[in-house]
Design an enzyme around this catalytic site. Structure first.
Site, PDB file in Angstrom:
ATOM      1  N   ILE A  18       0.829  -1.215   0.000  1.00 12.69           N
ATOM      2  CA  ILE A  18       0.000   0.000   0.000  1.00 12.69           C
ATOM      3  C   ILE A  18       0.866   1.270   0.000  1.00 12.69           C
ATOM      4  CG2 ILE A  18      -0.264   0.109   2.540  1.00 12.69           C
ATOM      5  CD1 ILE A  18      -3.135   0.782   0.156  1.00 12.69           C
ATOM      6  N   ASN A  31      -5.459   2.466  14.258  1.00 12.51           N
ATOM      7  CA  ASN A  31      -6.242   2.192  15.472  1.00 12.51           C
ATOM      8  C   ASN A  31      -6.783   3.516  15.997  1.00 12.51           C
ATOM      9  OD1 ASN A  31      -4.277   3.362  17.426  1.00 12.51           O
ATOM     10  ND2 ASN A  31      -2.995   1.698  16.662  1.00 12.51           N
ATOM     11  N   VAL A  40       0.070  -2.507   8.264  1.00 10.28           N
ATOM     12  CA  VAL A  40      -0.061  -1.373   7.343  1.00 10.28           C
ATOM     13  C   VAL A  40       0.317  -0.072   8.046  1.00 10.28           C
ATOM     14  CG1 VAL A  40      -1.769   0.034   6.102  1.00 10.28           C
ATOM     15  CG2 VAL A  40      -1.830  -2.455   5.905  1.00 10.28           C
ATOM     16  N   ASP A  41      -0.195   0.110   9.245  1.00 14.60           N
ATOM     17  CA  ASP A  41       0.035   1.339  10.008  1.00 14.60           C
ATOM     18  C   ASP A  41       1.537   1.594  10.195  1.00 14.60           C
ATOM     19  OD1 ASP A  41      -0.775   3.548  11.410  1.00 14.60           O
ATOM     20  OD2 ASP A  41      -1.530   2.450  13.158  1.00 14.60           O
ATOM     21  N   TYR A 128      -6.368  -7.330  13.486  1.00  9.48           N
ATOM     22  CA  TYR A 128      -7.743  -7.278  14.005  1.00  9.48           C
ATOM     23  C   TYR A 128      -8.566  -8.527  13.706  1.00  9.48           C
ATOM     24  CZ  TYR A 128      -7.350  -2.448  15.714  1.00  9.48           C
ATOM     25  OH  TYR A 128      -7.014  -1.311  16.422  1.00  9.48           O
TER      26      TYR A 128
HETATM   27  N1  AR6 Z   1       0.529  -3.165   2.135  1.00  6.52           N
HETATM   28  C1  AR6 Z   1      -0.680  -3.753   1.962  1.00  6.52           C
HETATM   29  N2  AR6 Z   1      -1.227  -4.612   2.843  1.00  6.52           N
HETATM   30  C2  AR6 Z   1      -0.521  -4.891   3.959  1.00  6.52           C
HETATM   31  C3  AR6 Z   1       0.749  -4.319   4.220  1.00  6.52           C
HETATM   32  C4  AR6 Z   1       1.281  -3.418   3.248  1.00  6.52           C
HETATM   33  N3  AR6 Z   1       2.458  -2.826   3.397  1.00  6.52           N
HETATM   34  N4  AR6 Z   1       1.182  -4.778   5.422  1.00  6.52           N
HETATM   35  C5  AR6 Z   1       0.232  -5.625   5.890  1.00  6.52           C
HETATM   36  N5  AR6 Z   1      -0.795  -5.699   5.007  1.00  6.52           N
HETATM   37  P1  AR6 Z   1      -3.137  -4.864   9.629  1.00  6.52           P
HETATM   38  P2  AR6 Z   1      -5.784  -4.421  10.852  1.00  6.52           P
HETATM   39  C6  AR6 Z   1      -2.059  -6.468   5.092  1.00  6.52           C
HETATM   40  O1  AR6 Z   1      -2.714  -5.708  10.762  1.00  6.52           O
HETATM   41  O2  AR6 Z   1      -6.098  -5.854  10.826  1.00  6.52           O
HETATM   42  C7  AR6 Z   1      -1.980  -2.003  13.540  1.00  6.52           C
HETATM   43  O3  AR6 Z   1      -1.140  -2.245  14.623  1.00  6.52           O
HETATM   44  C8  AR6 Z   1      -2.131  -7.577   6.109  1.00  6.52           C
HETATM   45  O4  AR6 Z   1      -1.612  -8.776   5.572  1.00  6.52           O
HETATM   46  O5  AR6 Z   1      -2.181  -3.883   9.085  1.00  6.52           O
HETATM   47  O6  AR6 Z   1      -6.825  -3.432  10.413  1.00  6.52           O
HETATM   48  C9  AR6 Z   1      -2.877  -0.789  13.763  1.00  6.52           C
HETATM   49  O7  AR6 Z   1      -2.235   0.215  14.512  1.00  6.52           O
HETATM   50  C10 AR6 Z   1      -3.634  -7.666   6.362  1.00  6.52           C
HETATM   51  O8  AR6 Z   1      -4.261  -8.472   5.373  1.00  6.52           O
HETATM   52  O9  AR6 Z   1      -4.479  -4.014   9.973  1.00  6.52           O
HETATM   53  C11 AR6 Z   1      -4.036  -1.363  14.508  1.00  6.52           C
HETATM   54  O10 AR6 Z   1      -3.777  -1.474  15.897  1.00  6.52           O
HETATM   55  C12 AR6 Z   1      -4.137  -6.249   6.151  1.00  6.52           C
HETATM   56  O11 AR6 Z   1      -3.059  -5.562   5.490  1.00  6.52           O
HETATM   57  C13 AR6 Z   1      -4.192  -2.750  13.909  1.00  6.52           C
HETATM   58  O12 AR6 Z   1      -2.894  -3.093  13.415  1.00  6.52           O
HETATM   59  C14 AR6 Z   1      -4.479  -5.498   7.418  1.00  6.52           C
HETATM   60  O13 AR6 Z   1      -3.595  -5.862   8.462  1.00  6.52           O
HETATM   61  C15 AR6 Z   1      -5.145  -2.759  12.749  1.00  6.52           C
HETATM   62  O14 AR6 Z   1      -5.338  -4.080  12.337  1.00  6.52           O
END
Ligand code: AR6
Length: 186
Positions: A18, A31, A40-41, A128
């Protein structure tokens, strides 16, 4: 990569990172504190630099299902839309509506700011714990519904992390497509 037309808009599914998208805005799966995290964050703040966090501190948080906006710092994208998906428990705690809200409110904010292209990650499906197939159905349904009535948004791209996530979104789109779009594979 898969691409469909929704009215005048294009909806794309791609595998990728992303933080590397050249859309006008990218969406961060944040969050409620908006102060950073993993997944992602973490990647968005790492790639975009400290300016994003500085702006997020001023914004002061975001309730689950809503969205806020900051500049893109060093990212190619000019804007970052920070949204907060639900933590998945059992599907009986309003998770689906909150997840739909995260997508809808992100797009609403983009529309208000005249942002014509937006890239989304798969919100809530990492830390999440939202089951990916179900999240994909909600994400795509919500975005397609929005695009049908908001021609100001020309492109929505889902950026899926890894081939399995891409395949799951492609399957979900395949099930929805006959209802209102014209699949054109690329
Ligand atoms: N680009 C695209 N997708 C990604 C990337 C990337 N660089 N990195 C991970 N993903 P998550 P959530 C995917 O955990 O579930 C954080 O700590 C990953 O494989 O990023 O909404 C925040 O601060 C997954 O399918 O977000 C919150 O506390 C998707 O992106 C919490 O995590 C979302 O994974 C949010 O959790």
């Amino acid at each position: 990569m898969q691409s469909v037309q929704i009215g005048t808009a294009t909806l794309e599914l791609v595998e990728g990172d992303i933080t590397r998208q050249d859309t006008e805005a990218i969406v961060n799966a944040a969050n409620t504190s908006l102060l950073g995290g993993s997944g992602v964050d973490g990647a968005v703040h790492r790639a975009g630099g400290p300016q994003i966090l500085e702006e997020c501190r001023k914004i002061g948080g975001c309730p689950t299902g809503e969205a806020r906006i900051s500049g893109g710092g060093r990212l190619a994208a000019r804007w970052v839309i920070h949204t907060v998906g639900p933590i998945y428990r059992d599907g009986k705690h309003g998770e689906a509506e909150l997840l739909a809200g995260a997508y809808r409110n992100s797009l609403r904010l983009a529309g208000e700011r005249e942002i014509g292209s937006v890239a989304f990650p798969s919100i809530s499906t990492g830390a999440y714990g939202y089951p990916v197939a179900e999240a994909a159905r909600i994400a795509l349904t919500t975005v397609i519904t929005f695009l049908k009535t908001h021609p100001e948004i020309a492109l929505v791209r889902f950026v899926l992390f890894g081939p399995a996530a891409l395949r799951t979104y492609e399957a979900a789109l395949g099930e929805l497509s006959p209802a209102g779009s014209d699949p054109a594979t690329g």
